[in-house]
Design a protein around this motif. Structure first.
Motif, mmCIF file in Angstrom:
data_model
loop_
_atom_site.group_PDB
_atom_site.id
_atom_site.type_symbol
_atom_site.label_atom_id
_atom_site.label_comp_id
_atom_site.label_asym_id
_atom_site.label_seq_id
_atom_site.Cartn_x
_atom_site.Cartn_y
_atom_site.Cartn_z
ATOM 1 N N GLU A 1 0.802 -1.226 0.000
ATOM 2 C CA GLU A 1 0.000 0.000 0.000
ATOM 3 C C GLU A 1 0.834 1.274 0.000
ATOM 4 O O GLU A 1 0.398 2.301 -0.486
ATOM 5 N N ARG B 1 -10.005 1.100 -3.553
ATOM 6 C CA ARG B 1 -9.151 2.149 -2.990
ATOM 7 C C ARG B 1 -9.573 3.516 -3.520
ATOM 8 O O ARG B 1 -9.653 4.488 -2.780
ATOM 9 N N ALA C 1 -12.675 4.846 -1.842
ATOM 10 C CA ALA C 1 -12.427 5.375 -0.504
ATOM 11 C C ALA C 1 -11.727 6.726 -0.582
ATOM 12 O O ALA C 1 -12.126 7.687 0.078
ATOM 13 N N VAL C 2 -10.691 6.814 -1.421
ATOM 14 C CA VAL C 2 -9.959 8.073 -1.545
ATOM 15 C C VAL C 2 -10.885 9.161 -2.088
ATOM 16 O O VAL C 2 -10.859 10.306 -1.636
ATOM 17 N N ALA D 1 -11.130 9.711 2.155
ATOM 18 C CA ALA D 1 -10.450 8.911 3.176
ATOM 19 C C ALA D 1 -8.958 9.187 3.101
ATOM 20 O O ALA D 1 -8.414 9.348 2.012
ATOM 21 N N ARG E 1 -4.967 7.962 3.667
ATOM 22 C CA ARG E 1 -4.329 6.705 3.310
ATOM 23 C C ARG E 1 -4.565 5.640 4.376
ATOM 24 O O ARG E 1 -4.864 4.488 4.075
ATOM 25 N N THR F 1 -8.121 4.443 4.326
ATOM 26 C CA THR F 1 -8.353 3.573 3.174
ATOM 27 C C THR F 1 -7.876 2.156 3.474
ATOM 28 O O THR F 1 -8.577 1.177 3.231
#
Lengths: 299, 265
Positions: free
Chosen positions: A116, A190, A193-194, A198, A200, A203
Motif C-alpha cells: 500500500e 481504494r 475510498a480516496v 479517506a 491513506r 483507506t
C-alpha cells in the motif's frame, strides 16, 4: 428442391465437411489425448500416496495411545509404563504462540507497507526479494541464528528463544501471502475510498484490510501450521524439559522435539508416545488448516 | 482558437491555463473553463482527449498518480486547489466523485453510505442520513428492506445509484461523475439522468460522457474536448465550451460541428 438458400446435409458437396465432425477413436490425436489423461490421473494418485501413507502410519502407530492421559501427564522415565506429554503440548502452544505474537503483526504490517505504501519502489522490491530469500533459509540455520541472538544473550535456552526462531520462519510466509492478498483487492475499492475523502490510513484500515482478511488468515494459518511442526530450530533454542513449564525464560518441551527424542529410543513406551505425539501434531495442523478454510468460506 | 468562460454566472470551479502532465508527456493543455454553480456541465469528446484527466484534477484524485503534474490554476470558490496549504483529503470531502464502474465497498448497503460520514466522525443521526442519501439517489424504495445486505448484491444500475448516494452522504458541494452510465443499461441510464436533474438543485455536477444524447439531454453546459498529435504525443485540449444547446445546434468550431453531428469520434 430446396426452399431455403442454405445447404442441407443431403447435399453431397457437404458430406466431407460432415464427416470431419464425426468421432475418430483411433486417430493419433484421440489416442494421445487418452494417454495423457491417464498419465495425469496416475501422477495425481502418486502425489496423494505419501499423504495417505503418513496419515495411515501415524494413526496406526499412535492411535492406540490416544487418550486424555497424554495431555495431563508428564513423559515417563525409561522402562516405566504409561505417561503422556502434557508439558510438550503446552510447550508447543507456548512457542508457537510467542512466534505468532511476533510474526503475525510484523508480517501483516510489513505486507501493508509493501503493497500500500511502497508498491513499485526499489525499497519494496528489495524487501520482497529478501523475504523470498528468508523463506528459503533452512530451518536449522534459523535455529543457529536464534541461538546466537537470543540464547547466548539471555544466557540460556528458553521458550522465548524457541518462539523467536519460529517467528523468523513464519515471517516470510505471512509477508508473502499477505502482500499477495492485499494486491488482489481491486484498485476501484481504494479509489472509491480516496474519492470520499479517506486518508491513506483510513483507506487501508477500513477498506483494503477487511477485504483482504480471508486470504491473509489463510496465510497466517499456513505459517502457524508450519511453525508447530518445526523441530530443528527448537532443538538448540527451546531445548527440552521433562517437567511442566514454569515460565517463558526456562527450557521448554515441545511436541516436535519430543517426537525427535523419543522415536529413536529403544524403549517401546517412549516410541509409542512419539507416535502419539506425531498424531497430535498432524491433527493440530489439520484442524488449523480446516479452521482457516471455514473462516474464508464464511466471509 | 479556444473559446471558453462563456457562462456569465459565478463559477464554483474554474481552471485557467492548466497544463496537465504525466511525467514529461503533456496530456492536456491550456484548460481554461468556468463551471457554474448548481448546473450540470458535460465533458464530451473522443477517447484520449483528457476529459477524465481534467475531471480528476478538480478533486485532486490525480495526486495518486506519481508522475502527475499540473501547471496553471484550478480554483474552487476562488481558492487555488493546488496551493501547498490545501489538504487534498479535505478537497475530496467537498468535491465528491462517482466512477465509471460502479464500485460499492464489499460491505452492507448501510455501511456503504455510512462509510464517508464515519470517516469524519459524523455526530448526527446516521440512520436519518443514510435514508436521506438513499432517497436523494432515488434508491430508498428499492433497498429500504435490505439495508444489511451487501452492496455488491444490487444490480449494476442500483450499484451506481448507491455510489451516488454514498457521494451525497458526504454532503459535498460538487459531484464529479466519470462516465457514470457507461456500464448501465438504457433504463438505468435514464434513472440516473433523471436523478441528475434533481441533484443539481443542491449540487454542482460535472459529468464526463461518451454519449452525446446524454450530454444534450441532461446537461446545461457542454465542453467539447479534442485530441491532436504533437511531437510529444497525443495532447488533449478544450475546443469549445458553451451552453449545451449552442454546442449541439450552433457550434462555432468546425471540429465541434463534425463531432456532434457524428462525422468523427
Amino acid at each position: 428442391m430446396n426452399s431455403t438458400p442454405f445447404p442441407t446435409p443431403e447435399d453431397s458437396s457437404n458430406q466431407g465437411l460432415i464427416n470431419r465432425l464425426k468421432r475418430q477413436p483411433s486417430s493419433p490425436r484421440t489416442l494421445f489425448n487418452t494417454v495423457m489423461t491417464v498419465i495425469v490421473f496416475v501422477c495425481a494418485a502418486i502425489a496423494i500416496v505419501p499423504l495417505v501413507a503418513v496419515l495411515w502410519y501415524v494413526l496406526e502407530k499412535g492411535g492406540s495411545r490416544l487418550s486424555l492421559e497424554l495431555f495431563t501427564q508428564l513423559p515417563p522415565p525409561p522402562n516405566a509404563l504409561g505417561g503422556g506429554f502434557g508439558n510438550a503440548f503446552i510447550g508447543t502452544l507456548m512457542t508457537v504462540g510467542i512466534g505468532s505474537a511476533i510474526a503475525i503483526p510484523c508480517g501483516i504490517l510489513a505486507a501493508i507497507f509493501l503493497s500500500e505504501f511502497a508498491a513499485g519502489t526499489r525499497l519494496a522490491n528489495w524487501i520482497g526479494f529478501l523475504t523470498n530469500v528468508l523463506s528459503g533459509v533452512p530451518s536449522i540455520v534459523v535455529g543457529v541464528f536464534a541461538y546466537s541472538m537470543v540464547v547466548l544473550t539471555m544466557g540460556g535456552f528458553s521458550a522465548i528463544a524457541g518462539g523467536f526462531a519460529l517467528a523468523v520462519l513464519m515471517l516470510p510466509i505471512i509477508v508473502r501471502t499477505a502482500t499477495e492478498s492485499l494486491a488482489l483487492v481491486p484498485q476501484e475499492a481504494r479509489q472509491a475510498a480516496v474519492g470520499l475523502g479517506a486518508t491513506r490510513f483510513q483507506t487501508v484500515a477500513r477498506v483494503v484490510l477487511p477485504a483482504a482478511l480471508p486470504p491473509i488468515l489463510t496465510g497466517v494459518m499456513l505459517a502457524v501450521a508450519r511453525a508447530s511442526g518445526e523441530t530443528a530450530p527448537l532443538i538448540f533454542t527451546a531445548l527440552f524439559n521433562n517437567f511442566w513449564p514454569k515460565g517463558v525464560s526456562e527450557p521448554i518441551a515441545t511436541l516436535s522435539v519430543l517426537v525427535y527424542n523419543f522415536a529413536t529410543t529403544p524403549y517401546k513406551n517412549q516410541q509409542e508416545l512419539a507416535a502419539a505425539g506425531s498424531l497430535i501434531l498432524v491433527l493440530m495442523v489439520t484442524i488449523a488448516s480446516i479452521g482457516s478454510r471455514l473462516i474464508v468460506k464464511r466471509k | 482558437m479556444v473559446t471558453s468562460s462563456h457562462p456569465q454566472i459565478q463559477p464554483i470551479l474554474s481552471s485557467k491555463d492548466a497544463n496537465i502532465y504525466y511525467g514529461n508527456f503533456l496530456a492536456v493543455r491550456d484548460v481554461t473553463i468556468d463551471i457554474p454553480k448548481n448546473s450540470i456541465t458535460a465533458f464530451i469528446g473522443p477517447s484520449g482527449c483528457g476529459k477524465s484527466t481534467v475531471l480528476r484534477c478538480f478533486n485532486r484524485l490525480n495526486d495518486l498518480i506519481k508522475t502527475f503534474k499540473m501547471r496553471g490554476r484550478m480554483n474552487y470558490h476562488g481558492q487555488d486547489l493546488y496551493s501547498p496549504e490545501i489538504d487534498p483529503v479535505a478537497v475530496r470531502r467537498q468535491i465528491g466523485m462517482v466512477f465509471q464502474k460502479p464500485n460499492p465497498f464489499p460491505k452492507s448497503i448501510y455501511d456503504n453510505i455510512a462509510f464517508g460520514p464515519r470517516l469524519v466522525n459524523y455526530k448526527g443521526d446516521m440512520d436519518e442520513l443514510v435514508e436521506r442519501s438513499l432517497r436523494g439517489s432515488a434508491l430508498w424504495d428499492e433497498v429500504k428492506d435490505k439495508l444489511n445486505e451487501s452492496g455488491l448484491a444490487l444490480s449494476g444500475g442500483q450499484q451506481q445509484r448507491l455510489c451516488i448516494a454514498r457521494a451525497i452522504a458526504m454532503q459535498p458541494d460538487v459531484i464529479l461523475m466519470d462516465e457514470p452510465c457507461s456500464a448501465l443499461d438504457p433504463i438505468s441510464t435514464l434513472k440516473v439522468e433523471d436523478l441528475l436533474q434533481e441533484l443539481k438543485e443542491k449540487y454542482t455536477i460535472v459529468i464526463v460522457t461518451h454519449n452525446m444524447q446524454q450530454a444534450s439531454r441532461a446537461s446545461d453546459y457542454t465542453a467539447f474536448f479534442n485530441v491532436e498529435q504533437t511531437d510529444r504525443g497525443r495532447t488533449g485540449h478544450i475546443v469549445e465550451y458553451d451552453r449545451t444547446e449552442v454546442i449541439f445546434q450552433n457550434p462555432q468550431q468546425q471540429a465541434t460541428q463534425s463531432y456532434v453531428s457524428g462525422r468523427f469520434g
